[in-house]
Design a protein around this motif. Structure first.
Motif, mmCIF file in Angstrom:
data_model
loop_
_atom_site.group_PDB
_atom_site.id
_atom_site.type_symbol
_atom_site.label_atom_id
_atom_site.label_comp_id
_atom_site.label_asym_id
_atom_site.label_seq_id
_atom_site.Cartn_x
_atom_site.Cartn_y
_atom_site.Cartn_z
ATOM 1 N N ASP A 17 -7.573 45.484 -37.103
ATOM 2 C CA ASP A 17 -8.349 46.398 -36.249
ATOM 3 C C ASP A 17 -7.810 47.824 -36.217
ATOM 4 O O ASP A 17 -7.655 48.412 -35.153
ATOM 5 C CB ASP A 17 -8.432 45.839 -34.813
ATOM 6 C CG ASP A 17 -9.161 44.521 -34.757
ATOM 7 O OD1 ASP A 17 -10.388 44.523 -34.933
ATOM 8 O OD2 ASP A 17 -8.494 43.489 -34.564
ATOM 9 N N HIS A 19 -9.489 50.220 -37.645
ATOM 10 C CA HIS A 19 -10.728 50.992 -37.435
ATOM 11 C C HIS A 19 -10.637 52.445 -37.917
ATOM 12 O O HIS A 19 -10.853 53.375 -37.135
ATOM 13 C CB HIS A 19 -11.118 50.978 -35.951
ATOM 14 C CG HIS A 19 -11.634 49.656 -35.486
ATOM 15 N ND1 HIS A 19 -12.971 49.380 -35.384
ATOM 16 C CD2 HIS A 19 -10.993 48.520 -35.108
ATOM 17 C CE1 HIS A 19 -13.133 48.134 -34.947
ATOM 18 N NE2 HIS A 19 -11.947 47.586 -34.781
ATOM 19 N N ASP A 47 -11.579 44.745 -39.871
ATOM 20 C CA ASP A 47 -11.922 45.980 -39.173
ATOM 21 C C ASP A 47 -10.975 47.101 -39.619
ATOM 22 O O ASP A 47 -10.312 47.771 -38.834
ATOM 23 C CB ASP A 47 -11.901 45.819 -37.643
ATOM 24 C CG ASP A 47 -13.137 45.090 -37.125
ATOM 25 O OD1 ASP A 47 -14.014 44.747 -37.939
ATOM 26 O OD2 ASP A 47 -13.224 44.871 -35.909
HETATM 27 FE FE LIG Z 1 -12.053 45.490 -34.249
#
Ligand SMILES: [Fe+2]
Ligand SMILES: [Fe+2]
Length: 255
Positions: A17, A19, A47
């Motif tokens: 994550d 991102h 992600d």
């Molecule tokens: Fe995420």
């Protein structure tokens, strides 16, 4: 690659994550360099980008290009958002990131789907996981997922969104093939550690989870894997789990 403490040990750094987006305020390159100093392998559990854009992957690729340890990644739901996942895999591949995985993430967490599709998707992913595990003949089987296979590591998220965060259908293949450890992300407000019903350690290595729970160290988790000994993964940083890691002491916080 920095020197491993022992030839029989592989140090694995795990993170999810991140991102990456055009508006990411700061690059994570310093963190990646720190990881490369302390680990032999970096695993990224999805992600990687925020909107699934190739240009976001390029930003990440630029930061990962200097990392000289092998990087293994799976994509997350955000990485599929713009339908540019092939380019993402290609762009990251160019800087040496091996993107494995089964294609579309297990549970579509963006938008709503009818229940039938939802369940079907989870069953399909569990079957693919099972098939992948069946092909492996190694004393250690480490599984990277984007979604959680158990509820314990999504605890902290609102209960209403649990079905979007993972599926216990993913748990069965893990137990059947006696997996050593599982890493996942996706649940940004989840809990860092849990275990399957059969005691397999499960780690939520989502960047926000690590930042919130391990305030005294950089936001990645480091594990020691002894490739030749069955079922042996020891967290170097963070609390240890009761079962698998019970014979080993935590060896102090990561740098
Ligand atoms: Fe995420
Ligand atoms: Fe996600």
């Amino acid at each position: 690659m920095s020197t491993s403490p022992s030839e029989d040990t592989v140090r694995l750094a795990a993170l999810a994550d991140i991102h990456y987006s055009k508006s990411t305020p700061t690059s994570l390159q310093p963190l990646f360099m720190q990881i490369a100093e302390s680990a032999d392998v970096l695993v990224l559990c999805g992600d990687l980008t925020d909107y699934g854009l190739a240009e976001e992957a390029r930003l990440l690729a630029k930061d990962l290009a200097q990392v000289k340890v092998p990087i293994v990644a799976v994509l997350g739901n955000h990485d599929y958002e713009a339908d540019e996942q092939r380019q993402i895999v290609e762009i990251l591949g160019e800087v040496g990131v091996f993107c494995g995985g089964f294609g579309r993430g297990a549970l579509a967490a963006w938008g709503e789907r009818i229940i039938k599709d939802f369940v079907h998707e989870a069953v399909q992913e569990a079957l693919k996981l099972e098939a992948a595990l069946a092909r492996l003949s190694a004393p250690q089987r480490i599984v990277l997922l984007h979604y959680a296979p158990i509820a314990a590591t999504v605890k902290g998220e609102p209960a209403e969104i649990y079905p979007f965060l993972g599926s216990s259908r993913l748990e069965d293949p893990l137990s059947r093939f006696d997996v050593t450890a599982v890493f996942h992300g996706h649940a940004h407000k989840g809990t860092p550690e849990g275990q399957t019903q059969t005691g397999i350690p499960v780690y939520n290595v989502s960047y926000p989870v690590l930042k919130a729970n391990y305030t005294d160290r950089p936001p990645f988790r480091l594990f020691e894997v002894r490739p030749r000994e069955k079922g042996d993964v020891t967290p170097i940083a963070g609390r240890r789990l009761a079962r698998r890691a019970s014979d080993h002491d935590v060896e102090g916080p990561a740098a």
